[in-house]
Design an enzyme around this catalytic site. Structure first.
Site, PDB file in Angstrom:
ATOM      1  N   SER A 161       0.824  -1.197   0.000  1.00 50.69           N
ATOM      2  CA  SER A 161       0.000   0.000   0.000  1.00 50.69           C
ATOM      3  C   SER A 161       0.865   1.257   0.000  1.00 50.69           C
ATOM      4  O   SER A 161       1.616   1.495  -0.932  1.00 50.69           O
ATOM      5  CB  SER A 161      -0.960  -0.029   1.193  1.00 50.69           C
ATOM      6  N   ASP A 198      -0.760   1.361  -4.703  1.00 56.31           N
ATOM      7  CA  ASP A 198      -1.701   0.336  -5.171  1.00 56.31           C
ATOM      8  C   ASP A 198      -3.059   0.929  -5.511  1.00 56.31           C
ATOM      9  O   ASP A 198      -4.011   0.195  -5.785  1.00 56.31           O
ATOM     10  CB  ASP A 198      -1.834  -0.804  -4.163  1.00 56.31           C
TER      11      ASP A 198
END
Length: 562
Positions: free
Chosen positions: A143, A299
Site C-alpha cells: 500500500s 496500489d
C-alpha cells in the site's frame, strides 16, 4: 531459538534469490541483525503479510510468499470454494516476482492462477476476484508504506479481504509448512502452457473501469483542469482510462511520479496523506493552476487531494474532509436527480470524523460504524446484498483516504474516488465555489470538527511486547481526564457488547464532544492514537485539537511508565 542455525540453513537453501544470500552473508556476524530476521515468522493476519523486503523468516521474500501461498492453497483445497485465484501486484520492489511465485505455488496445488499481465490497482484485483468467480485473490502490495516494504493481501471470494476466521485457517496451514521443503512449486512457463496459470484479459480491466463509470452522478466535467500523480505506482492506466471516458481532457500528470518505480525516488513515504508525497504535484499546481490536484497511492486504493485556497496557493484536503465532501455531494445529487434509494446506508469507521453523523441525519441516511479497516465496510455491503438490498449502499469512507460509492468492489477504490472528486469539483465550480469553500460551508452548517492522528512506533524484537504492555496499562488504569477534559466514558472494543467483533481498541469519550481512540496497527508495530474534537469556530477547534494532542502525548508517557 538457534538463530545461527536458521541462518546457516537459509544460506544453504535460499539460492533461488541471490539477493538473499548476499544479505545474509553481510549480516552473519551481527547477532542483533540475525535475530531480527529470524526471531519469528512474518505475521500473517486478516490483511495477509506486510514487512521489510529481505532475507529471513521475518522478512518479505520469495520463501515467505511461497509459504503463505501454500497455506492459502491448502485452505482453499479444503473448502468448496472455486479452485481459482486472481493475482495482482503494484510497482513495489520484487512485486512482479512475488506475484509469479504465488502463481507457481497455486498451479502446483491444482488451483488455476489468474494473473494480471502488468501492475494494476488493488481495487482491480477485488473486481477480478468477483468478475472471474475466483475462490480467492492475492494482491502483492504494501500500500502506502515506505519503499523497503512489500506485502501480500489476501481476498475472499466476495472480493473483500479475508475474514479473521479464514485468516486463522490459512495461518494454521502455514504453521505446518516449511518454506523450503513443504511448498509445492510448478515451473511457470509449463504451467502457462498447461493452462493452470492464465492471464487476466484486458476485458476484465475494462469492465472494472466501466463499473466505476456506471456510478457517475453525471455532472459535466469537461471544463475541469486537473493535475494527477500516481506516485510512481499502479494508478495511471485505470485513472487515465477513466478520465478519458468522463471527458476530462485537461490533465497534467506529474512527470517525476508518472512511471512505475518501487524506489519512489521523489518521496520516501509514498502516502497521499503525507504532504511530502504531494509536494511535486503542489509545485506543478503553481504553474498549471488546476481546479484540483489528485494523487493515488502505489496500489491505487487511497486518494489524496489539494484545492485552491483563494490566495494563489493550494491546500491539502484531509481524508475526513474529502469523505464528508463526497458524502454530502452524493446525497445532494442523488436526491436532486431522484436516484436516492429507499433507506440508504452509509458506512464509516469508529475512528473517522463524527461529522458524518449530522450529515447523515440531514439527508435521512442510516450511518453504520465499523472497526478500522475497509474490509468491515465491505462486510456491510455483503450484508445488504444478502438481504436483497444491495442498492441501499450509498457510500463508505475511512479517515485514511479510502472511499467507495458502489458495490462493484469490496475494498476502497481510488479510481472510484477520482471519479467522485472530479464530479464534485466540477459541480461546485458551477456554483462558483472551490471544494475548500464547499468544506467551509459544511463546517458553518454542522460545526467545526477537527481530527488528528499520532503514531508511535515500537521497533525491534521487544516492540510488540512494549505495545501490549501499554494497552494493558491503559485498560487497568484508565485516565480520569485527558487535556483537562473529563473522561465521560470508556469503550473497550476487546469486550463483548459493543456491537462489533472484539478488537484491541480503547475509546475514551471526553466532555465537550471529544474523544481519543488508541489502536495498535494490525500490520506493523505501531500504536495509533486518533483524536477528535468539535468547536464553534475554526480557531476554537484547532486550539482544542492542539490541547488534546499534547494530552495524548502525556497519556502515552504515563501509561508506558506504569
Amino acid at each position: 531459538m538457534d538463530y545461527q542455525a536458521m541462518l546457516s540453513r537459509w544460506l544453504e537453501r535460499a539460492g533461488d534469490d541471490p539477493d538473499l544470500i548476499r544479505e545474509l552473508t553481510e549480516v552473519q556476524e551481527d547477532a542483533t541483525a540475525v535475530s531480527d530476521r529470524f526471531y519469528r515468522h512474518l505475521a500473517f493476519g486478516t490483511g495477509g503479510l506486510r514487512g521489510v523486503i529481505g532475507a529471513g523468516s521475518n522478512r518479505m521474500n520469495i520463501y515467505t510468499v511461497r509459504r503463505a501461498t501454500q497455506g492459502l492453497a491448502d485452505y482453499l483445497n479444503a473448502t468448496d470454494l472455486p479452485k481459482s485465484v486472481a493475482i495482482a501486484h503494484d510497482s513495489r520492489i520484487k512485486g512482479e516476482r512475488f506475484a509469479r511465485e504465488t502463481a507457481r505455488v497455486l498451479a502446483a496445488n491444482g488451483i488455476t492462477a489468474w494473473i494480471y499481465p502488468r501492475l494494476e490497482p488493488t481495487p482491480a484485483l477485488s473486481w477480478a476476484v468477483r468478475h472471474l468467480a475466483c475462490g480467492a485473490g492475492v494482491c502483492v502490495t504494501a500500500s502506502h508504506n515506505p519503499a523497503q516494504y512489500n506485502g501480500y493481501k489476501v481476498y475472499g471470494a466476495d472480493g473483500c479481504q479475508i475474514t479473521p476466521e479464514a485468516a486463522e485457517q490459512v495461518l494454521a496451514a502455514m504453521e505446518q509448512t516449511d518454506c523450503f521443503d513443504g511448498v509445492k512449486l510448478a515451473d511457470f512457463d509449463q504451467a502457462v502452457a498447461a493452462g493452470t496459470i492464465r492471464t487476466i484479459p484486458d476485458a476484465c480491466l475494462d469492465a472494472f473501469v466501466d463499473a466505476v463509470l456506471d456510478l457517475r452522478p453525471g455532472n459535466d466535467v469537461s471544463q475541469l483542469r486537473l493535475v494527477y500523480t500516481p506516485l510512481n505506482g499502479s494508478g495511471l492506466e485505470c485513472v487515465q482510462k477513466l478520465l478519458g471516458r468522463m471527458g476530462v481532457t485537461d490533465v497534467t500528470v506529474v512527470p517525476e511520479q508518472e512511471a512505475p518505480d518501487g524506489t519512489f525516488p521523489t518521496c520516501p513515504y509514498p502516502n497521499p496523506e503525507i504532504r511530502e508525497a504531494m509536494e511535486r504535484g503542489l509545485a506543478l499546481c503553481g504553474q498549471v493552476k488546476p481546479d484540483l490536484l489528485l494523487g493515488t497511492d502505489p496500489d491505487c486504493d487511497r486518494m489524496g487531494a489539494a484545492v485552491p485556497d483563494g490566495q494563489g496557493s493550494y491546500r491539502l484536503i484531509t481524508g475526513n474532509e474529502m469523505g464528508i465532501l463526497l458524502f454530502d455531494y452524493l446525497c445532494r445529487t442523488r436526491i436532486e436527480r431522484g436516484t436516492m434509494p429507499e433507506n440508504p446506508v452509509a458506512v464509516t469507521t469508529i475512528v473517522s470524523t463524527d461529522m458524518a453523523t449530522p450529515v447523515a441525519a440531514a439527508y435521512g441516511v442510516e450511518l453504520r460504524r465499523t472497526l478500522t479497516g475497509f474490509k468491515y465496510i465491505g462486510e456491510q455491503i455483503a450484508l445488504l446484498e444478502a438481504e436483497g438490498h444491495r442498492e441501499r449502499y450509498l457510500f463508505g469512507f475511512e479517515e485514511s483516504y479510502g472511499y467507495l460509492s458502489g458495490a462493484h468492489v469490496r475494498d476502497k477504490d481510488a479510481v472510484n474516488a477520482v471519479m467522485l472528486a472530479c464530479e464534485a469539483a466540477a459541480w461546485y465550480r458551477g456554483q462558483g465555489m472551490t471544494l475548500l469553500e464547499a468544506m467551509d460551508a459544511l463546517y458553518q452548517k454542522y460545526g467545526y470538527y477537527r481530527n488528528g492522528l499520532i503514531s508511535r512506533a515500537f521497533e525491534g524484537q521487544d516492540g510488540m511486547r512494549a505495545m501490549e504492555d501499554l494497552m494493558a496499562s491503559l485498560r487497568a488504569n484508565p485516565p480520569a481526564e485527558i487535556a483537562g477534559r473529563a473522561v465521560t466514558g470508556v469503550v473497550d472494543y476487546a469486550k463483548e457488547g459493543t456491537g462489533l467483533i472484539p478488537s484491541d481498541v480503547l475509546e475514551f469519550r471526553l466532555a465537550g464532544e471529544g474523544k481519543l481512540i488508541v489502536r495498535p496497527s494490525g500490520t506493523e508495530p505501531k500504536l495509533k492514537i486518533y483524536l477528535s474534537v468539535r468547536g464553534g469556530s475554526a480557531d476554537e477547534a484547532a486550539q482544542a485539537l492542539d490541547a488534546l494532542s499534547a494530552g495524548a502525548g502525556r497519556l502515552m508517557e504515563q501509561g508506558a511508565a506504569r
